[in-house]
Design a protein around this motif. Structure first.
Motif, short mmCIF file in Angstrom:
data_model
loop_
_atom_site.label_atom_id
_atom_site.label_comp_id
_atom_site.label_asym_id
_atom_site.label_seq_id
_atom_site.Cartn_x
_atom_site.Cartn_y
_atom_site.Cartn_z
N GLY A 3 0.80 -1.22 0.00
CA GLY A 3 0.00 0.00 0.00
C GLY A 3 0.83 1.27 0.00
O GLY A 3 0.34 2.34 -0.40
N ASP A 4 2.08 1.17 0.45
CA ASP A 4 2.97 2.33 0.43
C ASP A 4 3.41 2.61 -1.01
O ASP A 4 3.37 1.73 -1.87
N THR A 5 3.84 3.84 -1.25
CA THR A 5 4.32 4.20 -2.59
C THR A 5 5.83 4.37 -2.58
O THR A 5 6.45 4.61 -1.54
N LEU A 6 6.40 4.23 -3.77
CA LEU A 6 7.85 4.26 -3.92
C LEU A 6 8.19 4.91 -5.27
O LEU A 6 7.67 4.49 -6.30
N PRO A 7 9.06 5.93 -5.30
CA PRO A 7 9.45 6.52 -6.58
C PRO A 7 10.52 5.65 -7.26
O PRO A 7 11.54 5.32 -6.65
N VAL A 8 10.31 5.34 -8.54
CA VAL A 8 11.23 4.45 -9.27
C VAL A 8 11.39 4.93 -10.70
O VAL A 8 10.61 5.74 -11.20
N TYR A 9 12.41 4.40 -11.36
CA TYR A 9 12.61 4.61 -12.79
C TYR A 9 13.40 3.42 -13.31
O TYR A 9 13.97 2.64 -12.54
N VAL A 10 13.45 3.26 -14.62
CA VAL A 10 14.17 2.15 -15.24
C VAL A 10 15.56 2.61 -15.67
O VAL A 10 15.71 3.67 -16.27
N GLN A 11 16.57 1.80 -15.32
CA GLN A 11 17.94 2.03 -15.79
C GLN A 11 18.27 0.91 -16.77
O GLN A 11 18.41 -0.26 -16.38
#
Length: 611
Positions: A445-453
């Motif tokens: 339920g928590d959120t997490l900032p991510v991106y693809v490398q």
């Protein structure tokens, strides 16, 4: 699979296809009307157009319309990347250079034909440093050639080097240093001075780019550089998801995979993502924007007698000191920046002595046995100003984890395999910045900032090509993605997994999944090594040697070999084992066996993702 193309046979194709400034600008204007998938294709097409050593790209048909003047000198942008940062900077540089009609060719060192060096005129190099001052793995052959006796004299070459590194390591930016020294030693002339970048590389990299482009434009006879775009990115697609603009995703599950009694804690984390929101391939990594432990922040603030509510500006936003320390600054690792600043603030003789170049061993020992808060306790700085504290700290950077799932098979999820770092230091319980955050403060339920490398040097081959996957511990993560992808595509190529960990009973990660894949024929073969189950320790390299004849037969049958995991011990041991296998089963001498593996690397059939 990408094939290395030899020198062109026709003089008309002695340079790779490149984009003129007007072509680049037209494509940028078009980008706003593209879908995300179309923009992705166009970006790859642009990269292919300017890429040396890959499959040929047809030249555009001639037109009657006058084009920009052909530059008087050729320009090549060469990059060596371990985690993708050098790649991104090189592509951005190429976009700005093309907008200035400098007609750049952008080349990965892994694809570059070294003998082209003697024909280069202007060379811009961006490279990271890996491990103990080494070049990126994909650039090893280029460095070997350049630093070897076959490297040509380069009196007609002009060059500039941008070096990326991590100042917490002793040999900071050493790969860039080596290139700079060697190019100068071969007679080349600097366009501008080398710039060494720490993990917060954006500002110094931008300044270096401005300087080098201004010098190139000036030397080309066009002194008017005011028209030079100062922040042009190659084909911006909307919306951009990257290190500067991460995507907020939701934690769907966070499970401990290791069994009760294990000496390790390894977690399987599932992130929920809207289908199509993230584009990635098996072998890519997920960049995770993490936060420091709030308890560690409180501990540091209490030690310094600073108020957590003090207003500050961090990362171009107004916030509180406590929030800035939690989300924006590295507050564990002792960097040269912190050591220099704290030695000045405290006038501590011991710290000042450790800043000297001759104190490298002692400085490394302090870094291993102390966090910033430990140094602050040991060497107090009463009344330290908040601005002075923040100036001593470097930015908190995202952490990269191999993606453990296939987007083709599971389009709305991204899976990670995380080894949680926990230990005691100075009678206090500590945890890894990223792994502690993911394990302890990322509930469903928590959120997490991510991106693809992207990781273009760790890719699956064609579906009918056999693969040998070698990994220990969490190094097995990308292979789970590999096999999910191959099953989803109906691939028929054979696959062999060699996996190692500590104990069979507690540390056999994804055991039931591998067994199911074996039963269904998706995984052809699996061998395991559990180092602490027997009297004699057994590791993955031992399993390889035990099956030397079969391994060599797979290699001779065209198999691609992958190694993922620890760079300091496992990867060198596996490399040595493979060399021994080629010597013995292939009946070659040592030099020939080493050359055999080198040729596999050149053909992208021996790929490593080690850390």
């Amino acid at each position: 699979m990408t094939h290395v193309v030899d020198e062109p046979t026709s003089s008309s194709s002695s340079r790779p296809a490149v984009l003129t400034g007007s072509q680049w600008n037209a494509l940028q204007a078009l980008a706003g009307s593209l879908t995300a998938s179309q923009a992705l294709w166009a970006s790859g097409y642009l990269f292919a157009l300017s890429h040396v050593g890959t499959s040929a790209v047809a030249e555009a048909p001639p037109t009657d319309a006058p084009g920009p003047q052909t530059p008087t000198r050729t320009l090549t942008i060469l990059y060596g990347s371990e985690t993708g940062n050098s790649t991104a900077l090189a592509r951005a540089l190429a976009g700005r250079a093309a907008a200035l009609d400098l007609s750049p060719a952008i080349v990965d060192m892994a694809e570059y034909v070294p003998r082209r060096l003697k024909d280069e005129q202007d060379l811009l190099v961006i490279t990271s440093t890996h491990g103990d001052g080494d070049p990126p793995q994909s650039a090893a052959s280029f460095f070997e050639f350049l630093e070897g006796r076959k490297a040509p004299r380069l009196p007609h070459l002009r060059y500039a080097v941008l070096a990326l590194g991590d100042s917490s390591y002793e040999h900071f930016c050493e790969a860039g240093n080596r290139l700079d020294r060697r190019l100068e030693g071969l007679g080349a002339a600097q366009i501008c001075a080398r710039v060494d970048c720490d993990v917060d590389f954006d500002a110094p990299a931008a300044a270096w780019t401005d300087t080098v482009l201004a010098a190139l434009v000036s030397s080309s006879g066009d002194s008017d550089v005011a028209h030079a775009p100062q922040a042009t990115s190659p084909l911006p697609a909307a919306p951009t998801i990257d290190r500067q603009h991460p995507l907020e995703v939701t934690v769907a599950d966070n499970l401990v995979l290791t069994g009760r009694g294990s000496t390790k804690e390894t977690r399987h984390i599932e992130l929920s993502v809207d289908a199509g929101a993230l584009t990635f391939s098996p072998g890519d990594a997920l960049g995770v924007v993490v936060r420091n432990d709030p308890r560690l922040v409180r501990d540091l603030l209490d030690t310094l007698a600073l108020s957590p509510d003090t207003p500050v500006t961090a990362a171009k936003r107004k916030t509180t000191l406590a929030d800035a320390l939690e989300s924006d600054y590295e507050i564990t690792t002792i960097t040269p920046r912190f050591l220099d600043a704290w030695a000045t603030l405290t006038s501590a003789t011991d710290l000042k002595r450790l800043t000297a170049a001759s104190a490298a061993a002692e400085r490394a020992a302090l870094q291993r046995t102390h966090h910033i808060v430990d140094v602050v306790r040991r060497y107090p700085a009463p009344g330290v100003a908040v601005d002075a504290l923040l100036a001593a700290l470097r930015p908190l950077t995202p952490r990269l984890y191999s993606i453990a799932s296939s987007r083709t098979a599971i389009p709305d999820e991204v899976h990670l395999l995380v080894s949680v770092v926990r230990y005691t230091l100075h009678e206090r319980e500590r945890s890894g910045v990223a792994s502690g955050h993911l394990a302890d403060r990322c509930a469903p339920g928590d959120t997490l900032p991510v991106y693809v490398q992207a990781n273009p040097h760790f890719r699956l081959p064609d579906d009918d090509v056999p693969i040998v996957m070698i990994g220990a511990g969490t190094g097995v993560a990308p292979y789970r993605a590999f096999l999910q992808e191959r099953e989803a595509r109906g691939a028929r190529g054979r696959s062999w997994l060699v996996f190692g960990d500590r104990h069979f009973r507690t540390d056999f990660l994804y055991q039931t999944e591998w067994q199911d894949l074996l039963k269904r024929g998706v995984l052809t073969r699996m061998d395991v090594a559990f180092s602490r189950d027997g009297r004699d320790k057994a590791y993955v390299q031992h399993r390889l040697v035990e099956h030397a004849r079969e391994i060599f037969a797979w290699l001779e049958d065209g198999a691609h070999v992958y190694v993922c995991g620890d760079a300091s011990r496992m990867a060198p041991d596996v490399d040595e084992a493979l060399t021994a296998i080629v010597e013995c089963a292939g009946q070659r001498d040592r030099d020939a066996a080493v050359d055999y593996l080198r040729q596999l690397q050149h053909a992208h059939r021996y790929q490593r993702d080690v850390y």
